[in-house]
Write a protein that holds these residues in place. Sequence first.
Motif, PDB file in Angstrom:
ATOM      1  N   THR A  91      -3.349   2.823   1.886  1.00  0.00           N
ATOM      2  CA  THR A  91      -4.565   2.441   1.180  1.00  0.00           C
ATOM      3  C   THR A  91      -4.188   1.855  -0.172  1.00  0.00           C
ATOM      4  N   PHE A  92      -4.619   0.610  -0.404  1.00  0.00           N
ATOM      5  CA  PHE A  92      -4.248  -0.144  -1.604  1.00  0.00           C
ATOM      6  C   PHE A  92      -5.470  -0.434  -2.464  1.00  0.00           C
ATOM      7  N   PRO A  93      -5.595   0.173  -3.643  1.00  0.00           N
ATOM      8  CA  PRO A  93      -6.595  -0.336  -4.591  1.00  0.00           C
ATOM      9  C   PRO A  93      -6.209  -1.747  -5.033  1.00  0.00           C
ATOM     10  N   ALA A  94      -7.161  -2.482  -5.572  1.00  0.00           N
ATOM     11  CA  ALA A  94      -6.886  -3.847  -6.036  1.00  0.00           C
ATOM     12  C   ALA A  94      -5.735  -3.839  -7.037  1.00  0.00           C
ATOM     13  N   GLY A  95      -4.773  -4.732  -6.832  1.00  0.00           N
ATOM     14  CA  GLY A  95      -3.649  -4.868  -7.754  1.00  0.00           C
ATOM     15  C   GLY A  95      -2.534  -3.867  -7.565  1.00  0.00           C
ATOM     16  N   SER A  96      -2.611  -3.011  -6.553  1.00  0.00           N
ATOM     17  CA  SER A  96      -1.571  -1.988  -6.373  1.00  0.00           C
ATOM     18  C   SER A  96      -0.457  -2.508  -5.472  1.00  0.00           C
ATOM     19  N   VAL A  97       0.670  -1.820  -5.535  1.00  0.00           N
ATOM     20  CA  VAL A  97       1.854  -2.253  -4.783  1.00  0.00           C
ATOM     21  C   VAL A  97       2.529  -1.052  -4.133  1.00  0.00           C
ATOM     22  N   ASN A  98       3.054  -1.274  -2.946  1.00  0.00           N
ATOM     23  CA  ASN A  98       3.969  -0.330  -2.317  1.00  0.00           C
ATOM     24  C   ASN A  98       5.361  -0.859  -2.644  1.00  0.00           C
ATOM     25  N   PRO A  99       6.074  -0.234  -3.603  1.00  0.00           N
ATOM     26  CA  PRO A  99       7.306  -0.818  -4.137  1.00  0.00           C
ATOM     27  C   PRO A  99       8.378  -1.024  -3.068  1.00  0.00           C
ATOM     28  N   PRO A 100       9.374  -1.858  -3.352  1.00  0.00           N
ATOM     29  CA  PRO A 100      10.442  -2.125  -2.379  1.00  0.00           C
ATOM     30  C   PRO A 100      11.074  -0.837  -1.852  1.00  0.00           C
ATOM     31  N   HIS A 101      11.197  -0.778  -0.527  1.00  0.00           N
ATOM     32  CA  HIS A 101      11.755   0.398   0.142  1.00  0.00           C
ATOM     33  C   HIS A 101      12.262  -0.027   1.512  1.00  0.00           C
ATOM     34  N   ALA A 102      12.905   0.885   2.201  1.00  0.00           N
ATOM     35  CA  ALA A 102      13.421   0.613   3.545  1.00  0.00           C
ATOM     36  C   ALA A 102      13.262   1.853   4.405  1.00  0.00           C
ATOM     37  N   HIS A 103      13.191   1.634   5.721  1.00  0.00           N
ATOM     38  CA  HIS A 103      13.131   2.731   6.693  1.00  0.00           C
ATOM     39  C   HIS A 103      14.404   2.664   7.545  1.00  0.00           C
ATOM     40  N   PRO A 104      15.336   3.578   7.323  1.00  0.00           N
ATOM     41  CA  PRO A 104      16.647   3.462   7.991  1.00  0.00           C
ATOM     42  C   PRO A 104      16.623   3.687   9.489  1.00  0.00           C
ATOM     43  N   ARG A 105      15.589   4.360  10.016  1.00  0.00           N
ATOM     44  CA  ARG A 105      15.611   4.702  11.436  1.00  0.00           C
ATOM     45  C   ARG A 105      14.596   3.939  12.290  1.00  0.00           C
ATOM     46  N   SER A 106      13.867   2.987  11.704  1.00  0.00           N
ATOM     47  CA  SER A 106      12.861   2.294  12.508  1.00  0.00           C
ATOM     48  C   SER A 106      12.388   1.022  11.841  1.00  0.00           C
ATOM     49  N   ALA A 107      11.970   0.067  12.681  1.00  0.00           N
ATOM     50  CA  ALA A 107      11.172  -1.054  12.193  1.00  0.00           C
ATOM     51  C   ALA A 107       9.776  -0.532  11.868  1.00  0.00           C
ATOM     52  N   GLU A 108       9.001  -1.345  11.134  1.00  0.00           N
ATOM     53  CA  GLU A 108       7.619  -0.995  10.807  1.00  0.00           C
ATOM     54  C   GLU A 108       6.714  -2.130  11.267  1.00  0.00           C
ATOM     55  N   LEU A 109       5.699  -1.798  12.049  1.00  0.00           N
ATOM     56  CA  LEU A 109       4.708  -2.781  12.492  1.00  0.00           C
ATOM     57  C   LEU A 109       3.407  -2.487  11.771  1.00  0.00           C
ATOM     58  N   LEU A 110       3.047  -3.373  10.833  1.00  0.00           N
ATOM     59  CA  LEU A 110       1.879  -3.158   9.985  1.00  0.00           C
ATOM     60  C   LEU A 110       0.690  -3.952  10.514  1.00  0.00           C
ATOM     61  N   PHE A 111      -0.463  -3.296  10.633  1.00  0.00           N
ATOM     62  CA  PHE A 111      -1.716  -3.906  11.079  1.00  0.00           C
ATOM     63  C   PHE A 111      -2.723  -3.809   9.941  1.00  0.00           C
ATOM     64  N   LEU A 112      -3.141  -4.952   9.406  1.00  0.00           N
ATOM     65  CA  LEU A 112      -4.077  -4.974   8.281  1.00  0.00           C
ATOM     66  C   LEU A 112      -5.511  -4.884   8.799  1.00  0.00           C
ATOM     67  N   ILE A 113      -6.213  -3.834   8.378  1.00  0.00           N
ATOM     68  CA  ILE A 113      -7.591  -3.601   8.831  1.00  0.00           C
ATOM     69  C   ILE A 113      -8.598  -4.259   7.898  1.00  0.00           C
ATOM     70  N   ASP A 114      -8.353  -4.153   6.593  1.00  0.00           N
ATOM     71  CA  ASP A 114      -9.334  -4.642   5.626  1.00  0.00           C
ATOM     72  C   ASP A 114      -8.617  -5.145   4.388  1.00  0.00           C
ATOM     73  N   GLY A 115      -9.174  -6.182   3.750  1.00  0.00           N
ATOM     74  CA  GLY A 115      -8.586  -6.730   2.536  1.00  0.00           C
ATOM     75  C   GLY A 115      -7.482  -7.730   2.833  1.00  0.00           C
ATOM     76  N   TYR A 116      -6.716  -8.036   1.791  1.00  0.00           N
ATOM     77  CA  TYR A 116      -5.620  -8.998   1.895  1.00  0.00           C
ATOM     78  C   TYR A 116      -4.372  -8.379   1.289  1.00  0.00           C
ATOM     79  N   LEU A 117      -3.228  -8.669   1.883  1.00  0.00           N
ATOM     80  CA  LEU A 117      -1.957  -8.158   1.377  1.00  0.00           C
ATOM     81  C   LEU A 117      -0.927  -9.266   1.349  1.00  0.00           C
ATOM     82  N   GLU A 118      -0.134  -9.296   0.274  1.00  0.00           N
ATOM     83  CA  GLU A 118       1.091 -10.089   0.270  1.00  0.00           C
ATOM     84  C   GLU A 118       2.213  -9.161   0.697  1.00  0.00           C
ATOM     85  N   VAL A 119       2.973  -9.555   1.706  1.00  0.00           N
ATOM     86  CA  VAL A 119       4.057  -8.718   2.208  1.00  0.00           C
ATOM     87  C   VAL A 119       5.340  -9.535   2.237  1.00  0.00           C
ATOM     88  N   GLY A 120       6.457  -8.834   2.258  1.00  0.00           N
ATOM     89  CA  GLY A 120       7.723  -9.541   2.340  1.00  0.00           C
ATOM     90  C   GLY A 120       8.878  -8.597   2.590  1.00  0.00           C
TER      91      GLY A 120
END
Length: 205
Positions: free
Chosen positions: A90-119
Amino acid sequence: MAFCNLRNPSFFFLLLALATSPVVLAGDPDITSDFLLPPNTNAVDGSFFTFTGMRSLLDSSPPTNFTVLKATMAEFPALGGQSVSYAVLTFPAGSVNPPHAHPRSAELLFLIDGYLEVGFVDTTNKLYTQTLQPGDLFVFPKGLVHYQYCNRQNPAIAISAFGSASAGTVSVPKAVFTTGIDDGILAKSFKTDGATVRKIKAGLA
Protein backbone atom coordinates in the motif's frame (compact mmCIF):
# COMPACT_ATOMS: atom_id res chain seq x y z
CA MET A 1 57.62 -32.24 -12.51
CA ALA A 2 55.46 -33.29 -9.54
CA PHE A 3 52.34 -35.36 -10.16
CA CYS A 4 49.39 -36.09 -7.82
CA ASN A 5 49.59 -39.54 -6.31
CA LEU A 6 46.32 -41.28 -7.22
CA ARG A 7 47.26 -44.26 -5.03
CA ASN A 8 47.05 -42.04 -1.93
CA PRO A 9 43.74 -42.96 -0.19
CA SER A 10 43.34 -39.47 1.30
CA PHE A 11 43.64 -37.86 -2.11
CA PHE A 12 41.18 -40.36 -3.62
CA PHE A 13 38.52 -39.65 -0.98
CA LEU A 14 39.02 -35.89 -1.38
CA LEU A 15 38.33 -36.20 -5.12
CA LEU A 16 35.31 -38.39 -4.42
CA ALA A 17 33.89 -35.87 -1.95
CA LEU A 18 34.30 -33.00 -4.42
CA ALA A 19 32.71 -34.98 -7.22
CA THR A 20 29.64 -35.95 -5.18
CA SER A 21 29.06 -32.67 -3.32
CA PRO A 22 25.45 -31.50 -3.77
CA VAL A 23 24.82 -28.28 -5.65
CA VAL A 24 23.54 -25.57 -3.30
CA LEU A 25 20.38 -23.87 -4.57
CA ALA A 26 18.71 -20.81 -3.06
CA GLY A 27 15.07 -21.85 -3.14
CA ASP A 28 12.38 -23.89 -1.47
CA PRO A 29 13.08 -27.62 -1.05
CA ASP A 30 10.81 -30.15 -2.72
CA ILE A 31 8.62 -32.07 -0.27
CA THR A 32 7.54 -35.71 -0.47
CA SER A 33 4.20 -35.26 1.30
CA ASP A 34 1.07 -33.28 0.46
CA PHE A 35 1.91 -30.58 2.99
CA LEU A 36 4.10 -29.93 6.04
CA LEU A 37 2.80 -29.71 9.58
CA PRO A 38 4.43 -27.56 12.26
CA PRO A 39 6.47 -29.41 14.90
CA ASN A 40 4.43 -31.22 17.56
CA THR A 41 1.28 -31.05 15.41
CA ASN A 42 -0.46 -34.29 14.47
CA ALA A 43 -3.79 -33.22 12.99
CA VAL A 44 -5.19 -30.08 11.37
CA ASP A 45 -8.48 -28.95 9.83
CA GLY A 46 -9.43 -26.41 7.18
CA SER A 47 -8.50 -23.46 9.37
CA PHE A 48 -4.83 -24.47 9.10
CA PHE A 49 -5.01 -23.73 5.37
CA THR A 50 -6.80 -20.39 5.87
CA PHE A 51 -5.07 -17.04 6.39
CA THR A 52 -7.24 -14.21 7.71
CA GLY A 53 -4.54 -11.58 8.10
CA MET A 54 -5.60 -9.70 4.95
CA ARG A 55 -9.05 -8.88 6.35
CA SER A 56 -7.65 -5.74 7.94
CA LEU A 57 -7.16 -4.28 4.47
CA LEU A 58 -10.92 -4.08 4.02
CA ASP A 59 -11.66 -2.37 7.32
CA SER A 60 -8.84 0.13 7.75
CA SER A 61 -8.26 3.63 6.42
CA PRO A 62 -5.38 4.14 3.96
CA PRO A 63 -2.01 4.21 5.77
CA THR A 64 0.08 7.36 5.90
CA ASN A 65 3.31 5.47 5.19
CA PHE A 66 4.25 2.73 2.73
CA THR A 67 3.15 -0.59 4.23
CA VAL A 68 3.54 -4.27 3.38
CA LEU A 69 1.10 -6.90 4.60
CA LYS A 70 2.72 -10.31 4.09
CA ALA A 71 1.49 -13.88 3.93
CA THR A 72 4.73 -15.85 4.04
CA MET A 73 5.58 -19.04 5.89
CA ALA A 74 6.29 -16.97 9.00
CA GLU A 75 2.72 -15.63 9.10
CA PHE A 76 0.99 -18.59 7.42
CA PRO A 77 2.66 -21.92 8.34
CA ALA A 78 0.59 -23.88 5.80
CA LEU A 79 2.79 -22.36 3.08
CA GLY A 80 5.74 -24.49 4.21
CA GLY A 81 6.95 -26.55 1.26
CA GLN A 82 4.42 -25.00 -1.15
CA SER A 83 6.83 -22.55 -2.85
CA VAL A 84 4.36 -19.66 -2.87
CA SER A 85 3.66 -16.52 -0.81
CA TYR A 86 1.90 -13.18 -1.12
CA ALA A 87 2.27 -9.55 -0.12
CA VAL A 88 -0.06 -6.56 -0.40
CA LEU A 89 1.76 -3.25 -0.89
CA THR A 90 0.00 0.00 0.00
CA PHE A 91 1.54 3.26 -1.23
CA PRO A 92 0.41 6.71 -0.07
CA ALA A 93 1.02 9.43 -2.67
CA GLY A 94 4.74 10.11 -3.06
CA SER A 95 5.89 7.05 -1.10
CA VAL A 96 8.55 4.58 -2.16
CA ASN A 97 9.46 0.97 -1.52
CA PRO A 98 13.25 1.50 -1.38
CA PRO A 99 15.70 -0.59 -3.44
CA HIS A 100 15.78 -4.20 -2.24
CA ALA A 101 16.12 -7.76 -3.51
CA HIS A 102 14.53 -11.15 -2.85
CA PRO A 103 17.28 -13.80 -2.89
CA ARG A 104 14.98 -16.83 -3.12
CA SER A 105 12.30 -15.78 -5.62
CA ALA A 106 11.19 -13.58 -8.46
CA GLU A 107 8.36 -11.15 -7.66
CA LEU A 108 5.25 -10.81 -9.84
CA LEU A 109 3.53 -7.53 -9.02
CA PHE A 110 -0.12 -6.86 -9.97
CA LEU A 111 -1.23 -3.22 -9.68
CA ILE A 112 -4.84 -2.96 -8.49
CA ASP A 113 -5.24 0.78 -8.04
CA GLY A 114 -3.24 3.95 -8.72
CA TYR A 115 -0.02 4.33 -10.67
CA LEU A 116 3.48 3.11 -9.87
CA GLU A 117 6.91 3.71 -11.33
CA VAL A 118 8.86 0.46 -11.01
CA GLY A 119 12.31 -0.65 -12.00
CA PHE A 120 15.12 -3.13 -11.50
CA VAL A 121 18.85 -3.27 -12.22
CA ASP A 122 20.35 -6.33 -13.91
CA THR A 123 23.83 -7.76 -13.32
CA THR A 124 25.31 -5.54 -16.07
CA ASN A 125 24.04 -2.42 -14.23
CA LYS A 126 21.32 -1.76 -16.80
CA LEU A 127 18.17 -0.15 -15.38
CA TYR A 128 14.74 -1.26 -16.62
CA THR A 129 11.83 1.02 -15.69
CA GLN A 130 8.12 1.19 -16.41
CA THR A 131 5.10 3.22 -15.30
CA LEU A 132 2.27 0.86 -14.38
CA GLN A 133 -1.45 1.56 -14.41
CA PRO A 134 -4.26 -0.50 -12.85
CA GLY A 135 -4.42 -4.01 -14.30
CA ASP A 136 -0.72 -4.15 -15.25
CA LEU A 137 1.68 -6.87 -14.09
CA PHE A 138 5.45 -6.51 -13.80
CA VAL A 139 8.03 -9.17 -12.96
CA PHE A 140 11.16 -8.45 -10.93
CA PRO A 141 13.66 -11.23 -11.69
CA LYS A 142 14.97 -13.31 -8.82
CA GLY A 143 17.76 -11.74 -6.77
CA LEU A 144 17.90 -8.42 -8.68
CA VAL A 145 17.69 -5.04 -6.93
CA HIS A 146 14.37 -3.31 -7.61
CA TYR A 147 12.02 -0.60 -6.32
CA GLN A 148 8.49 0.79 -6.59
CA TYR A 149 7.55 4.49 -6.40
CA CYS A 150 4.09 6.06 -6.20
CA ASN A 151 4.83 9.15 -8.28
CA ARG A 152 1.27 10.51 -8.50
CA GLN A 153 -0.99 12.49 -6.19
CA ASN A 154 -3.20 9.50 -5.46
CA PRO A 155 -2.33 6.35 -3.45
CA ALA A 156 -1.68 2.98 -5.04
CA ILE A 157 -2.18 -0.63 -4.00
CA ALA A 158 -0.53 -3.71 -5.47
CA ILE A 159 -0.33 -7.44 -4.83
CA SER A 160 2.97 -9.29 -5.14
CA ALA A 161 3.24 -13.05 -5.62
CA PHE A 162 6.44 -14.98 -4.91
CA GLY A 163 7.63 -18.43 -5.95
CA SER A 164 8.85 -19.16 -2.45
CA ALA A 165 7.19 -19.54 0.94
CA SER A 166 9.96 -17.31 2.29
CA ALA A 167 11.40 -15.14 -0.50
CA GLY A 168 13.52 -13.05 1.87
CA THR A 169 14.13 -9.32 1.56
CA VAL A 170 17.52 -7.62 1.51
CA SER A 171 17.16 -3.86 1.86
CA VAL A 172 19.97 -2.16 -0.04
CA PRO A 173 20.06 1.10 2.00
CA LYS A 174 19.95 -0.77 5.31
CA ALA A 175 22.46 -3.38 4.17
CA VAL A 176 24.88 -0.63 3.14
CA PHE A 177 24.34 2.15 5.67
CA THR A 178 23.34 0.39 8.90
CA THR A 179 25.83 -2.47 9.10
CA GLY A 180 28.81 -0.61 10.52
CA ILE A 181 30.78 0.09 7.33
CA ASP A 182 33.11 3.02 8.01
CA ASP A 183 31.74 6.46 6.98
CA GLY A 184 34.93 7.21 5.07
CA ILE A 185 34.65 4.04 2.99
CA LEU A 186 31.00 4.79 2.18
CA ALA A 187 31.84 8.39 1.27
CA LYS A 188 34.55 7.25 -1.16
CA SER A 189 32.35 4.52 -2.60
CA PHE A 190 29.46 6.89 -3.31
CA LYS A 191 31.71 9.84 -4.22
CA THR A 192 30.29 12.04 -1.48
CA ASP A 193 31.39 13.25 1.97
CA GLY A 194 31.10 11.97 5.51
CA ALA A 195 28.42 14.51 6.45
CA THR A 196 26.12 13.22 3.69
CA VAL A 197 26.70 9.61 4.75
CA ARG A 198 25.87 10.47 8.37
CA LYS A 199 22.68 12.24 7.24
CA ILE A 200 21.60 9.13 5.31
CA LYS A 201 22.35 6.93 8.34
CA ALA A 202 20.29 9.20 10.58
CA GLY A 203 17.36 8.96 8.19
CA LEU A 204 17.49 5.15 8.27
CA ALA A 205 17.86 4.87 12.04
